[in-house]
Enzyme design. Structure first.
Site, short mmCIF file in Angstrom:
data_model
loop_
_atom_site.label_atom_id
_atom_site.label_comp_id
_atom_site.label_asym_id
_atom_site.label_seq_id
_atom_site.Cartn_x
_atom_site.Cartn_y
_atom_site.Cartn_z
N LYS A 228 0.77 -1.22 -0.07
CA LYS A 228 -0.03 0.14 -0.10
C LYS A 228 0.96 1.35 0.13
O LYS A 228 0.43 2.09 -0.64
CB LYS A 228 -0.90 -0.24 1.13
CG LYS A 228 -2.05 -0.72 1.03
CD LYS A 228 -3.10 0.14 0.11
CE LYS A 228 -4.47 -0.64 -0.57
NZ LYS A 228 -5.01 -1.47 0.18
N LYS B 211 -3.26 -10.87 -8.45
CA LYS B 211 -4.75 -11.39 -8.24
C LYS B 211 -5.71 -10.35 -8.74
O LYS B 211 -5.48 -9.24 -9.00
CB LYS B 211 -4.64 -11.44 -6.61
CG LYS B 211 -4.68 -10.20 -5.90
CD LYS B 211 -4.96 -10.17 -4.59
CE LYS B 211 -4.82 -8.75 -3.89
NZ LYS B 211 -5.40 -8.64 -2.81
N LYS C 19 -10.13 -5.04 -6.47
CA LYS C 19 -11.24 -4.24 -6.90
C LYS C 19 -10.72 -2.79 -7.63
O LYS C 19 -11.30 -2.50 -8.40
CB LYS C 19 -11.64 -3.57 -5.43
CG LYS C 19 -12.87 -4.46 -4.88
CD LYS C 19 -13.05 -3.90 -3.24
CE LYS C 19 -13.49 -5.29 -2.66
NZ LYS C 19 -13.47 -5.25 -1.34
P1 TYM Z 1 -10.86 -7.58 1.17
O1 TYM Z 1 -11.93 -6.41 1.05
O2 TYM Z 1 -9.71 -7.14 0.26
O3 TYM Z 1 -11.31 -8.78 0.53
C1 TYM Z 1 -12.31 -9.53 1.20
C2 TYM Z 1 -12.03 -10.97 1.14
O4 TYM Z 1 -11.73 -11.49 -0.06
C3 TYM Z 1 -10.69 -12.11 -0.22
N1 TYM Z 1 -10.13 -11.93 -1.62
C4 TYM Z 1 -9.70 -12.98 -2.31
N2 TYM Z 1 -9.53 -14.08 -2.27
C5 TYM Z 1 -9.34 -14.74 -3.29
N3 TYM Z 1 -8.70 -14.26 -4.47
C6 TYM Z 1 -8.85 -13.03 -4.84
N4 TYM Z 1 -8.38 -12.28 -5.86
C7 TYM Z 1 -9.04 -12.25 -3.87
N5 TYM Z 1 -9.39 -10.75 -3.57
C8 TYM Z 1 -9.73 -10.57 -2.35
C9 TYM Z 1 -9.80 -11.48 0.82
O5 TYM Z 1 -8.62 -12.63 1.22
C10 TYM Z 1 -10.84 -11.33 1.81
O6 TYM Z 1 -10.94 -12.61 2.45
N6 TYM Z 1 -8.50 -6.74 5.53
C11 TYM Z 1 -9.56 -7.35 4.61
C12 TYM Z 1 -11.01 -7.19 5.22
C13 TYM Z 1 -11.03 -7.43 6.63
C14 TYM Z 1 -11.11 -8.90 7.32
C15 TYM Z 1 -11.19 -8.60 8.70
C16 TYM Z 1 -11.02 -10.11 7.05
C17 TYM Z 1 -11.12 -6.59 7.69
N7 TYM Z 1 -11.21 -7.26 8.75
C18 TYM Z 1 -11.14 -9.58 9.55
C19 TYM Z 1 -11.30 -11.09 7.85
C20 TYM Z 1 -11.17 -10.94 9.28
C21 TYM Z 1 -9.73 -6.92 3.22
O7 TYM Z 1 -9.16 -6.03 2.92
O8 TYM Z 1 -10.25 -7.93 2.72
#
Ligand code: TYM
Length: 330
Positions: A111, A194, A197
């Protein structure tokens, strides 16, 4: 009964990676586990959305979570900022998190590289807030994609450190979870890294079929194999990674054999992949439209989720305050 917790940042619509990495199979766990699904809007502030965008994104994730099959009567579905106890626990856990370890996390370094003009303290302490999200409900299992593995390691470390520091067995150590399998990483359609968004390489649950087909037909490929049984380059292996999850084993086998014998036609592969992705997304897309127009339902779900989540969170914060040694004078 185990406690399962999954979170998604509110920075835009859900893409196929979010769905396959952290939602699809986990909605099945709602019926025999204590499940929490939440929208991480505090986390989204690390990238400074405008107030209008913030609210719109939270609403969109709420709608899409529901459309993807979360049952708010079985699970606790809530918005992170509706539970201020999380912010308090984050503050308390921050006292036991060290600059060096936070600076070394891959997501912070990524980031910081991507937004050099906005390397805020929230980015640095992002894993601490995540740990607070998780341990506040004493989660055992945390369904996440591969990219969150390190953050889960940090959450375990912070939980253990708190226990050691105060000489208690209070917090559990949560594990990153995917039904005993490897965590998944859904690749983007541009052949690099990967699906994300903000990367412009995603298929979204809110995309119409025609859009999905067009995106997949345009996915990056190469000139094709020239030697039988040659090793697949990443761009092609990526398409198979998605196919492995969304298509039947027979379909995957068919196209892998075609690749191995150098008879593959990428146009056919993509057409089939588009077909199978559309089959998966179409019913969710339909529900998104239905739920999106129902403000009353969304408001009821969010309120009920906030109440349930706060109850569990307030109990934890009260106990943590006691362990740390806060005492009231009045
Ligand atoms: P975020 O919003 O980027 O993504 C949400 C979830 O989707 C999964 N993910 C993926 N899995 C497989 N392939 C991909 N290309 C891919 N892109 C995203 C992420 O691994 C995630 O599980 N920090 C976290 C949000 C969060 C969170 C938490 C998750 C905040 N607190 C506590 C679990 C527990 C995040 O930014 O995910």
């Amino acid at each position: 009964m185990e406690t399962v917790l999954s979170g998604i940042r509110s920075t835009g619509n859900l893409h196929l990676g979010n769905y396959l990495g952290a939602v699809q199979n986990f909605v099945k766990m709602q019926y025999d586990n204590n499940c929490y699904f939440f929208i991480a809007d505090y986390h989204s502030l690390t990238t400074h959305p405008t107030p209008g965008d913030l609210h719109k994104s939270v609403r969109q994730v709420l709608v899409e979570y529901l459309a993807a099959g979360i049952d708010p009567e079985k699970s606790t579905l809530y918005v992170q900022s509706d539970v201020p106890e999380i912010a308090e626990l984050y503050l308390l856990l921050n006292m036991n998190a060290y600059l060096g370890e936070l600076e070394r996390t891959t997501s912070f370094k990524d980031k910081a590289r991507k937004q050099p003009e906005n390397i805020n303290a929230g980015l640095l302490t992002y894993p601490v807030l995540m740990a607070a999200d998780i341990v506040i409900h004493h989660a055992d299992k945390v369904p996440v994609g591969k990219d969150q593995e390190q953050n889960l390691e940090m959450a375990r470390k912070f939980a253990r450190r708190f226990n050691n520091m105060y000489n208690v067995e209070y917090f559990k150590e949560p594990v990153a979870y995917n039904f005993g399998k490897e965590l998944v990483k859904i690749p983007g359609l541009d052949g690099t890294g990967k699906m994300g968004k903000s990367e412009g390489n995603g298929i979204f649950l809110a995309d119409e079929e025609a859009v999905i087909r067009k995106k997949i037909m345009r996915a990056v490929t190469d000139a094709g194999p020239t030697e039988p049984n040659s090793v697949m380059p990443e761009v092609i292996a990526n398409l198979f990674t998605i196919m492995d999850i969304v298509s039947t084993p027979d379909t995957v086998k068919f196209f892998k054999e075609k690749y191995a014998s150098c008879e593959i036609r990428y146009g056919d592969l993509k057409k089939q992949l588009a077909e199978d992705v559309c089959k998966l997304i179409a019913p969710i897309n339909q529900r998104i439209k239905e739920i999106d127009s129902d403000n009353e339902y969304l408001s009821k779900v969010a309120k009920q989720g906030a109440e349930k989540a706060r109850e569990s969170a307030a109990k934890t914060v009260k106990e943590v305050r006691e362990i740390i040694g806060f005492r009231k004078f009045y």
